[in-house]
Scaffold this active site. Structure first.
Site, mmCIF file in Angstrom:
data_model
loop_
_atom_site.group_PDB
_atom_site.id
_atom_site.type_symbol
_atom_site.label_atom_id
_atom_site.label_comp_id
_atom_site.label_asym_id
_atom_site.label_seq_id
_atom_site.Cartn_x
_atom_site.Cartn_y
_atom_site.Cartn_z
ATOM 1 N N THR A 40 0.779 -1.228 -0.057
ATOM 2 C CA THR A 40 0.028 0.053 0.058
ATOM 3 C C THR A 40 0.942 1.404 -0.070
ATOM 4 O OG1 THR A 40 -1.688 -1.180 1.237
ATOM 5 C CG2 THR A 40 -1.790 1.015 1.394
ATOM 6 N N TYR A 63 -2.856 -9.805 4.862
ATOM 7 C CA TYR A 63 -3.173 -8.458 5.120
ATOM 8 C C TYR A 63 -4.374 -7.878 5.417
ATOM 9 C CZ TYR A 63 -1.795 -3.389 4.550
ATOM 10 O OH TYR A 63 -1.776 -2.029 5.002
ATOM 11 N N ARG A 95 -9.286 -0.166 3.848
ATOM 12 C CA ARG A 95 -8.749 -0.026 2.436
ATOM 13 C C ARG A 95 -9.733 -1.170 1.808
ATOM 14 N NH1 ARG A 95 -4.797 3.317 1.123
ATOM 15 N NH2 ARG A 95 -3.508 4.151 2.622
ATOM 16 N N LYS A 127 -0.694 -9.433 8.995
ATOM 17 C CA LYS A 127 -0.341 -7.985 9.215
ATOM 18 C C LYS A 127 -1.637 -7.578 9.562
ATOM 19 C CE LYS A 127 0.921 -3.625 7.377
ATOM 20 N NZ LYS A 127 1.266 -2.550 6.044
ATOM 21 N N ILE A 170 5.127 -4.022 10.456
ATOM 22 C CA ILE A 170 5.459 -3.812 9.051
ATOM 23 C C ILE A 170 4.890 -2.198 8.987
ATOM 24 C CG2 ILE A 170 4.765 -4.255 6.620
ATOM 25 C CD1 ILE A 170 4.134 -7.113 7.489
#
Length: 323
Positions: A48, A137, A142, A165, A205
């Site tokens: 991203t 993720y 998003r 994540k 991360i």
């Protein structure tokens, strides 16, 4: 406990562009060397923060190749991003494996809004397509949809799916999944790195780690040693920098603005539809930066922000495509 093949201080790398929006490969190399030299042991490219949505597949693969060449055996290289089209994602990650990636990060399929069964099938198909270890993720802000607890438990049974994540922010659920699976967790929220670590996360991360990886290295090492006081001190020192980076504009935009102001990349350019900060937003970022003190390895006396250079966004010569 699952072996960690990814590292602990992972940088969600920005992709430096020249003023015309083309990838500035010399800046990419310098930035990777800089963050690895100062404590990162993992690099996530074309995620991203790396503006994956506007990168072409050849750019994504070259980022893996460049990161491997620069990092060598000092840090793992993870291919981020992926696609909301399962077949495309499978092909991209196969290419990344051939290019030398050490792992892949699969984002929840965005825009399509599949059911949890569709999400699980997407993950499993991609994990079957490569021998690389996989990080899921989870970022509903998003993607539009979370990875449900039950889905995480089912995904954890796949031999290649080793980690998550977490950008969902539900620490109670993280604890629940950690209790019932061997999944590794990585904090995907810069403001909550220490809380994640405190309940058993394996690492981070991070976006802010583009600017200051060293305090995150210190924080991780302190947590590993059971030294809460040192970890807390790093958390407090990082707080205004995290706020500057993650609060007022997208993290990519602010990070490039700050890195350019520090002279560490040649341009703060982002690709449309992202644009540089407007004057009011830039002023807020600069006000937060003025509050940052005592971060090891970060000299803000040289911070010279350039609002004009950051203004607007670029249209690259070759656009990214879904297929």
């Amino acid at each position: 406990m699952t072996h960690n093949p990814f590292g602990q201080v992972l940088v969600a790398l920005v992709t430096p562009f020249a003023a015309d929006g083309e990838v500035a490969w010399d800046d990419v190399e310098r930035l990777i060397d800089d963050v690895v030299t100062h404590g990162a042991d993992g690099i996530v490219v074309s995620g991203t923060t790396g503006e994956t949505s506007t990168l072409t597949d050849p750019e994504k693969i070259r980022l893996v190749e460049v990161a491997k060449a620069v990092a060598g055996d000092r840090a793992k290289v993870i291919q981020g991003g992926g696609s909301n089209e399962t077949a495309h994602a499978m092909d991209l990650y196969r290419q990344a494996e051939r290019a030398g990636a050490d792992g892949v990060m699969i984002v929840t399929p965005y825009y399509n809004k599949p059911t949890q069964a569709g999400i699980l099938t997407h993950f499993r198909m991609i994990a079957d397509a490569t021998d690389l270890p996989v990080i899921l993720y989870d970022i509903p802000g998003r993607s539009g949809i979370p990875i449900r607890y039950e889905t995480l438990l089912r995904a954890a049974k796949h031999p290649n799916i080793l980690a998550v994540k977490d950008a969902k922010g539900d620490l109670a659920e993280v604890s629940r999944v950690l209790n019932q699976t061997d999944l590794l967790y990585f904090s995907g929220d810069d403001a909550n790195v220490l809380p994640h670590l405190a309940i058993g996360a394996s690492g981070l991360i991070g976006v802010t780690a583009n600017i200051a990886p060293k305090p995150y290295r210190t924080m991780i090492d302190a947590v590993n040693a059971g030294d809460l006081r040192t970890a807390q001190a790093q958390h407090r020192a990082l707080e205004p920098l995290v706020r500057a980076t993650m609060t007022h504009v997208p993290g990519t935009v602010a990070t490039k603005y700050i890195l350019h102001g520090l002279g560490r990349i040649g341009s703060p350019r982002v690709r449309l539809p992202l644009v540089g900060p407007e004057d009011t937003e830039a002023a807020l970022i600069e006000d937060e930066i003025a509050l940052v003190k005592g971060i090891d390895g970060l000299d803000l006396s040289r911070f010279r922000p350039d609002r004009n250079a950051a203004a607007g966004g670029a249209l690259p010569k070759v656009h990214g495509t879904t297929r």
